[in-house]
Scaffold this motif. Structure first.
Motif, PDB file in Angstrom:
ATOM      1  N   ALA A 118       1.949  -2.583  -9.153  1.00 57.38           N
ATOM      2  CA  ALA A 118       0.678  -1.926  -9.470  1.00 57.38           C
ATOM      3  C   ALA A 118       0.689  -0.527  -8.883  1.00 57.38           C
ATOM      4  O   ALA A 118       1.526  -0.199  -8.034  1.00 57.38           O
ATOM      5  N   ASP A 119      -0.249   0.295  -9.339  1.00 58.80           N
ATOM      6  CA  ASP A 119      -0.297   1.682  -8.869  1.00 58.80           C
ATOM      7  C   ASP A 119      -0.500   1.762  -7.359  1.00 58.80           C
ATOM      8  O   ASP A 119       0.180   2.528  -6.662  1.00 58.80           O
ATOM      9  N   ILE A 120      -1.431   0.966  -6.858  1.00 56.64           N
ATOM     10  CA  ILE A 120      -1.788   1.076  -5.449  1.00 56.64           C
ATOM     11  C   ILE A 120      -0.664   0.596  -4.549  1.00 56.64           C
ATOM     12  O   ILE A 120      -0.319   1.246  -3.551  1.00 56.64           O
ATOM     13  N   ASN A 121      -0.047  -0.567  -4.878  1.00 53.64           N
ATOM     14  CA  ASN A 121       1.013  -1.018  -3.978  1.00 53.64           C
ATOM     15  C   ASN A 121       2.262  -0.153  -4.104  1.00 53.64           C
ATOM     16  O   ASN A 121       3.061  -0.073  -3.169  1.00 53.64           O
ATOM     17  N   TYR A 122       2.429   0.532  -5.237  1.00 51.86           N
ATOM     18  CA  TYR A 122       3.529   1.499  -5.348  1.00 51.86           C
ATOM     19  C   TYR A 122       3.327   2.652  -4.375  1.00 51.86           C
ATOM     20  O   TYR A 122       4.234   3.027  -3.609  1.00 51.86           O
ATOM     21  N   ALA A 123       2.108   3.211  -4.379  1.00 49.14           N
ATOM     22  CA  ALA A 123       1.838   4.358  -3.517  1.00 49.14           C
ATOM     23  C   ALA A 123       1.916   3.982  -2.037  1.00 49.14           C
ATOM     24  O   ALA A 123       2.501   4.708  -1.226  1.00 49.14           O
ATOM     25  N   LEU A 124       1.349   2.839  -1.680  1.00 46.62           N
ATOM     26  CA  LEU A 124       1.373   2.431  -0.278  1.00 46.62           C
ATOM     27  C   LEU A 124       2.777   2.046   0.176  1.00 46.62           C
ATOM     28  O   LEU A 124       3.144   2.261   1.327  1.00 46.62           O
ATOM     29  N   PHE A 125       3.559   1.463  -0.735  1.00 49.19           N
ATOM     30  CA  PHE A 125       4.927   1.106  -0.366  1.00 49.19           C
ATOM     31  C   PHE A 125       5.735   2.355  -0.042  1.00 49.19           C
ATOM     32  O   PHE A 125       6.469   2.389   0.958  1.00 49.19           O
ATOM     33  N   LEU A 126       5.620   3.391  -0.870  1.00 49.31           N
ATOM     34  CA  LEU A 126       6.365   4.626  -0.609  1.00 49.31           C
ATOM     35  C   LEU A 126       5.882   5.306   0.670  1.00 49.31           C
ATOM     36  O   LEU A 126       6.662   5.978   1.354  1.00 49.31           O
ATOM     37  N   LYS A 127       4.610   5.134   0.968  1.00 46.05           N
ATOM     38  CA  LYS A 127       4.098   5.706   2.221  1.00 46.05           C
ATOM     39  C   LYS A 127       4.662   4.957   3.428  1.00 46.05           C
ATOM     40  O   LYS A 127       4.985   5.574   4.453  1.00 46.05           O
ATOM     41  N   ALA A 128       4.795   3.636   3.295  1.00 50.19           N
ATOM     42  CA  ALA A 128       5.321   2.831   4.405  1.00 50.19           C
ATOM     43  C   ALA A 128       6.826   2.956   4.542  1.00 50.19           C
ATOM     44  O   ALA A 128       7.364   2.875   5.648  1.00 50.19           O
ATOM     45  N   TRP A 129       7.522   3.149   3.419  1.00 51.96           N
ATOM     46  CA  TRP A 129       8.991   3.227   3.424  1.00 51.96           C
ATOM     47  C   TRP A 129       9.417   4.522   2.725  1.00 51.96           C
ATOM     48  O   TRP A 129       9.881   4.503   1.591  1.00 51.96           O
ATOM     49  N   PRO A 130       9.245   5.671   3.364  1.00 49.58           N
ATOM     50  CA  PRO A 130       9.514   6.952   2.697  1.00 49.58           C
ATOM     51  C   PRO A 130      10.990   7.196   2.391  1.00 49.58           C
ATOM     52  O   PRO A 130      11.301   7.999   1.507  1.00 49.58           O
ATOM     53  N   GLU A 131      11.890   6.542   3.123  1.00 53.62           N
ATOM     54  CA  GLU A 131      13.314   6.759   2.880  1.00 53.62           C
ATOM     55  C   GLU A 131      13.795   5.803   1.794  1.00 53.62           C
ATOM     56  O   GLU A 131      13.685   4.583   1.941  1.00 53.62           O
TER      57      GLU A 131
END
Length: 250
Positions: A118-131
């Motif tokens: 989903a859009d939200i878990n995509y954005a939060l996942f990239l924020k939590a795992w930026p590398e």
């Protein structure tokens, strides 16, 4: 390992707990959006049982709302399906990004994870795992957060389906979901590259707004990705991928 044992292991994992904590603030906006979508499905003339099936299987508010007017007007099924696919084309780009993290997993597991995307878990996942590289705990973080989103969407959607005659769409509760996404997006603007990509996406969305079937969303996402790739090239300013490459080289 049985399904029950896997679930218990997931619940006890520290990254799973972090995924839940990160996702919980997003639930009110998702709940309002899901409620309005449930109401809209029934108000458009869809049978409540079909609306329930659509909510559980499609699990994509924007494509559901795009398909509803076509269903109400008796459009051919291929038009409905094509419209829903076009609106959801952004998930191809999301999946390309997630490939860096989950590409090593078995195909069946990746298919299961794709349903929860989903859009939200995509954005939060990239924020939590930026590398963009696989790390322990990423699957647990993704699944736990995605389950929170799924429950936070499905329960209000079902409530909206059941109480469609009581909750008028004119309340405009769906805008709460939009506000949640805007707030989340702003929190991801952490460097020059992300700001440029956001600006490119906004300008592209406005410029392409007149396109049918909400294709301006696809255009905006594609334009932002193209800008990001240009930023990652030598001399382009760099971003997450460039930073990883520099650290690896050193």
């Amino acid at each position: 390992m049985t399904l029950r044992q896997r679930w218990q292991a997931l619940r006890q994992h520290p990254e799973a707990a972090r995924g839940v904590r990160d996702m919980l603030p997003m639930v009110p906006g998702m709940a309002a959006w899901g409620l309005v979508t449930g109401v809209a499905m029934v108000k458009s003339g869809l049978d409540p049982w079909l609306a329930l099936l659509m909510s559980l299987t499609v699990f994509a508010g924007s494509s559901q709302l795009a398909a509803l007017p076509l269903i109400a007007t008796g459009a051919p099924i291929w038009v409905v399906l094509l419209t829903a696919c076009i609106v959801n084309l952004r998930f191809i780009i999301y999946s390309a990004q997630w490939r860096w993290y989950f590409g090593h997993l078995p195909r069946g597991q990746r298919v299961a994870l794709s349903y929860l995307a989903a859009d939200i878990n995509y954005a939060l996942f990239l924020k939590a795992w930026p590398e963009p590289e696989p790390r322990p705990g990423q699957v647990e973080y993704f699944v736990s957060g995605a389950v929170v989103v799924w429950i936070g969407w499905q329960i209000p959607s079902i409530v909206g389906i059941v109480l469609a005659d009581v909750i008028p769409p004119a309340w405009g509760l769906g805008f709460a979901g939009t506000l949640a996404l805007i707030g989340l997006t702003c929190s991801l603007l952490v460097d020059r590259a992300t700001w440029i990509c956001a600006a490119v996406a906004a300008l592209a969305a406005v410029a392409a707004y007149a396109l049918p079937y909400k294709l301006h969303i696809v255009v905006a996402v594609a334009a932002a990705v193209a800008a990001g790739l240009l930023m990652e090239r030598p001399g382009g300013g760099g971003g997450r991928l460039a930073a990883v490459a520099r650290r690896s080289a050193s």
